[in-house]
Scaffold this motif. Structure first.
Motif, PDB file in Angstrom:
ATOM      1  N   VAL A 179       0.831  -1.217   0.000  1.00 22.67           N
ATOM      2  CA  VAL A 179       0.000   0.000   0.000  1.00 22.67           C
ATOM      3  C   VAL A 179       0.860   1.259   0.000  1.00 22.67           C
ATOM      4  O   VAL A 179       0.792   2.087  -0.911  1.00 22.67           O
ATOM      5  CB  VAL A 179      -0.951   0.016   1.213  1.00 22.67           C
ATOM      6  N   HIS A 180       1.699   1.404   1.009  1.00 21.81           N
ATOM      7  CA  HIS A 180       2.370   2.690   1.240  1.00 21.81           C
ATOM      8  C   HIS A 180       3.559   2.911   0.309  1.00 21.81           C
ATOM      9  O   HIS A 180       3.795   4.038  -0.137  1.00 21.81           O
ATOM     10  CB  HIS A 180       2.782   2.796   2.704  1.00 21.81           C
ATOM     11  N   MET A 181       4.315   1.864   0.019  1.00 19.91           N
ATOM     12  CA  MET A 181       5.410   2.049  -0.930  1.00 19.91           C
ATOM     13  C   MET A 181       4.867   2.309  -2.330  1.00 19.91           C
ATOM     14  O   MET A 181       5.430   3.119  -3.091  1.00 19.91           O
ATOM     15  CB  MET A 181       6.338   0.840  -0.938  1.00 19.91           C
ATOM     16  N   THR A 182       3.770   1.639  -2.680  1.00 22.49           N
ATOM     17  CA  THR A 182       3.133   1.890  -3.975  1.00 22.49           C
ATOM     18  C   THR A 182       2.655   3.333  -4.073  1.00 22.49           C
ATOM     19  O   THR A 182       2.907   4.033  -5.059  1.00 22.49           O
ATOM     20  CB  THR A 182       1.957   0.936  -4.194  1.00 22.49           C
ATOM     21  N   GLY A 183       1.961   3.801  -3.025  1.00 24.21           N
ATOM     22  CA  GLY A 183       1.505   5.185  -3.008  1.00 24.21           C
ATOM     23  C   GLY A 183       2.660   6.165  -3.000  1.00 24.21           C
ATOM     24  O   GLY A 183       2.619   7.194  -3.695  1.00 24.21           O
ATOM     25  N   GLY A 184       3.699   5.866  -2.226  1.00 28.72           N
ATOM     26  CA  GLY A 184       4.851   6.758  -2.145  1.00 28.72           C
ATOM     27  C   GLY A 184       5.618   6.844  -3.448  1.00 28.72           C
ATOM     28  O   GLY A 184       6.038   7.931  -3.872  1.00 28.72           O
ATOM     29  N   ALA A 185       5.812   5.696  -4.114  1.00 26.98           N
ATOM     30  CA  ALA A 185       6.503   5.697  -5.402  1.00 26.98           C
ATOM     31  C   ALA A 185       5.698   6.456  -6.456  1.00 26.98           C
ATOM     32  O   ALA A 185       6.256   7.208  -7.267  1.00 26.98           O
ATOM     33  CB  ALA A 185       6.747   4.261  -5.865  1.00 26.98           C
ATOM     34  N   THR A 186       4.393   6.282  -6.419  1.00 31.43           N
ATOM     35  CA  THR A 186       3.529   7.022  -7.343  1.00 31.43           C
ATOM     36  C   THR A 186       3.607   8.520  -7.084  1.00 31.43           C
ATOM     37  O   THR A 186       3.647   9.331  -8.013  1.00 31.43           O
ATOM     38  CB  THR A 186       2.073   6.547  -7.204  1.00 31.43           C
ATOM     39  N   ALA A 187       3.631   8.879  -5.810  1.00 36.39           N
ATOM     40  CA  ALA A 187       3.732  10.297  -5.444  1.00 36.39           C
ATOM     41  C   ALA A 187       5.052  10.895  -5.917  1.00 36.39           C
ATOM     42  O   ALA A 187       5.099  12.043  -6.384  1.00 36.39           O
ATOM     43  CB  ALA A 187       3.595  10.450  -3.929  1.00 36.39           C
ATOM     44  N   LEU A 188       6.144  10.130  -5.808  1.00 36.66           N
ATOM     45  CA  LEU A 188       7.445  10.606  -6.270  1.00 36.66           C
ATOM     46  C   LEU A 188       7.431  10.869  -7.775  1.00 36.66           C
ATOM     47  O   LEU A 188       7.912  11.909  -8.245  1.00 36.66           O
ATOM     48  CB  LEU A 188       8.527   9.590  -5.921  1.00 36.66           C
ATOM     49  N   VAL A 189       6.857   9.925  -8.521  1.00 31.48           N
ATOM     50  CA  VAL A 189       6.765  10.102  -9.980  1.00 31.48           C
ATOM     51  C   VAL A 189       5.924  11.328 -10.315  1.00 31.48           C
ATOM     52  O   VAL A 189       6.286  12.133 -11.185  1.00 31.48           O
ATOM     53  CB  VAL A 189       6.166   8.843 -10.633  1.00 31.48           C
ATOM     54  N   ALA A 190       4.803  11.497  -9.605  1.00 29.51           N
ATOM     55  CA  ALA A 190       3.937  12.647  -9.853  1.00 29.51           C
ATOM     56  C   ALA A 190       4.651  13.958  -9.554  1.00 29.51           C
ATOM     57  O   ALA A 190       4.519  14.942 -10.290  1.00 29.51           O
ATOM     58  CB  ALA A 190       2.677  12.534  -9.006  1.00 29.51           C
ATOM     59  N   ALA A 191       5.425  13.984  -8.464  1.00 26.66           N
ATOM     60  CA  ALA A 191       6.153  15.200  -8.096  1.00 26.66           C
ATOM     61  C   ALA A 191       7.216  15.541  -9.136  1.00 26.66           C
ATOM     62  O   ALA A 191       7.423  16.717  -9.469  1.00 26.66           O
ATOM     63  CB  ALA A 191       6.796  15.027  -6.724  1.00 26.66           C
ATOM     64  N   ILE A 192       7.875  14.520  -9.675  1.00 28.72           N
ATOM     65  CA  ILE A 192       8.896  14.750 -10.701  1.00 28.72           C
ATOM     66  C   ILE A 192       8.251  15.282 -11.980  1.00 28.72           C
ATOM     67  O   ILE A 192       8.765  16.204 -12.625  1.00 28.72           O
ATOM     68  CB  ILE A 192       9.682  13.458 -10.981  1.00 28.72           C
ATOM     69  N   VAL A 193       7.114  14.705 -12.349  1.00 31.07           N
ATOM     70  CA  VAL A 193       6.435  15.118 -13.577  1.00 31.07           C
ATOM     71  C   VAL A 193       5.901  16.544 -13.455  1.00 31.07           C
ATOM     72  O   VAL A 193       6.060  17.366 -14.363  1.00 31.07           O
ATOM     73  CB  VAL A 193       5.286  14.146 -13.913  1.00 31.07           C
ATOM     74  N   LEU A 194       5.278  16.871 -12.328  1.00 33.08           N
ATOM     75  CA  LEU A 194       4.654  18.184 -12.151  1.00 33.08           C
ATOM     76  C   LEU A 194       5.657  19.270 -11.804  1.00 33.08           C
ATOM     77  O   LEU A 194       5.484  20.439 -12.174  1.00 33.08           O
ATOM     78  CB  LEU A 194       3.587  18.112 -11.064  1.00 33.08           C
ATOM     79  N   GLY A 195       6.676  18.908 -11.068  1.00 33.63           N
ATOM     80  CA  GLY A 195       7.629  19.915 -10.622  1.00 33.63           C
ATOM     81  C   GLY A 195       7.109  20.666  -9.410  1.00 33.63           C
ATOM     82  O   GLY A 195       5.997  20.428  -8.928  1.00 33.63           O
ATOM     83  N   PRO A 196       7.899  21.612  -8.891  1.00 27.82           N
ATOM     84  CA  PRO A 196       7.485  22.349  -7.677  1.00 27.82           C
ATOM     85  C   PRO A 196       6.374  23.353  -7.968  1.00 27.82           C
ATOM     86  O   PRO A 196       6.104  23.695  -9.120  1.00 27.82           O
ATOM     87  CB  PRO A 196       8.777  23.056  -7.254  1.00 27.82           C
TER      88      PRO A 196
END
Length: 358
Positions: A239-256
């Motif tokens: 659950v949490h590593m999947t969500g966390g990895a997805t969040a990391l990818v989303a943050a990289i794609v969107l930027g700050p």
């Protein structure tokens, strides 16, 4: 499924042979837990005998046994219903935490995204997600995805239905982890597509590999991965590593967020700009709601409460959850305080760090 009028009171010596043969030939019953984390409960000798009792056998004891078994299953169904409801309540905790952490102008936006997590996640997991994660484990092979139970068709028992609900609550939690990461900089339609795709495909694939008896990493097989398999009791990885990895990818794609590290002309700022949270009260409310929800997430992963071992496991999880949250809070806050003292010479106590520790 057991018939209510088939029972046994005393197994005589003459019946032992028939009883053993009946047990050997009887198919293993599909327990309601088998659809969740593929825990395999083989039928007992008494189960097999009560399925086809000898002619003239007194059925009193087996009637009692069947009644107790019904109560036991009902107790387990209620346990997962209660635990799943607590896990689902964590959606409101995430919502309050996000609402308190963003700027006031973005509160309505982040609230809608949290709601879409629950709604989009429910539809994605109901239509195809659950089927890809779990099937009837009929092949015995190691499959990438499941091919049965789309729209949870043919689910009519309490065990099957509550199994879906409990797993949906976990899937929705995995999806909503990303909400805070993309806060204030993700378009609504993109977020809805993400939520459905994560719960409908990405998360179920991870679930199947570890929690399904057909998964290639699972420990619930006679030939587990590297003779051990992956054991994830309450979803720290699934659950949490999947969500966390997805969040990391989303943050990289969107930027700050705009203005966080660069000015309007694109020049880097000397120090990152801080966006102040607009409501500490909502943040702390969300933290406590999430802490409360963990008492469903962790103890509920015992999946049963009708026997001493499962009850002890659930109780241990409750105690561990309590001490872990408390220790994390104190450790995070005082670590930040010590670092601040070393840098500035003054002590300060950061509520945000304390909440992060929980």
């Amino acid at each position: 499924k057991r018939s209510k009028n088939k029972s046994i009171s005393v197994v005589t010596k003459n019946q032992i042979g028939k009883l053993t043969n009946a047990h050997a030939n009887a198919s293993n019953s599909v327990d309601f837990l088998n659809r969740n984390k593929m825990v395999d409960y083989n039928t007992t000798i008494l189960d097999a005998f009560c399925e086809k009792p000898a002619e003239g056998t007194d059925t009193t004891l087996c009637n009692l046994y069947t009644g107790v078994a019904g109560i036991s299953e009902g107790l387990n169904v209620f346990f997962l219903l209660f635990a799943g409801a607590l896990v689902f309540l964590m959606q409101s905790g995430f919502a309050m935490l996000c609402a308190g952490s963003v700027r006031q102008k973005n509160v309505k936006n982040i609230m809608l995204k949290n709601l879409l997590d629950a709604c989009g996640g429910a539809l994605g997991f109901y239509t195809i997600g659950y089927a890809l994660a779990y099937d009837n484990n009929s092949t015995g092979g190691k499959d990438f995805i499941g091919t049965e139970n789309f729209f949870i068709r043919d689910f009519d028992s309490g065990g099957d239905l509550i199994g879906f609900f409990f797993q949906f609550a976990f899937a929705a939690t995995a999806a909503t982890i990303v909400a805070g990461t993309v806060a204030e900089r993700c378009k609504m339609q993109a977020y809805l597509c993400y939520s459905v795709f994560l719960t409908g495909f990405v998360y179920p694939v991870i679930v199947r590999s570890i929690w399904s008896g057909n998964g290639f990493l699972t420990a619930f097989r006679d030939d587990p991965f590297r003779d051990v398999g992956v054991v994830d009791f309450a979803g720290s990885g699934v659950v949490h590593m999947t969500g966390g990895a997805t969040a990391l990818v989303a943050a990289i794609v969107l930027g700050p967020r705009k203005g966080r590290f660069y000015d309007e002309d694109g020049n880097p700022l000397e120090t990152p700009r801080e966006f102040q949270a607009h409501s500490v009260a909502l943040q702390i409310l969300g933290t406590f709601v999430l802490w409360f929800g963990w008492y469903g997430f962790n103890p509920g992963s015992a999946l049963a409460i009708d026997n001493p071992d499962s009850a002890a496991t659930a109780a241990l999880c409750a105690v561990t959850t309590t001490t872990a949250a408390a220790t994390g809070c104190v450790t995070a806050m005082f670590t930040d305080t010590i670092i601040d003292m070393l840098q500035t010479g003054e002590a300060s106590y950061d509520l945000t760090m304390a909440m992060n520790g929980c």
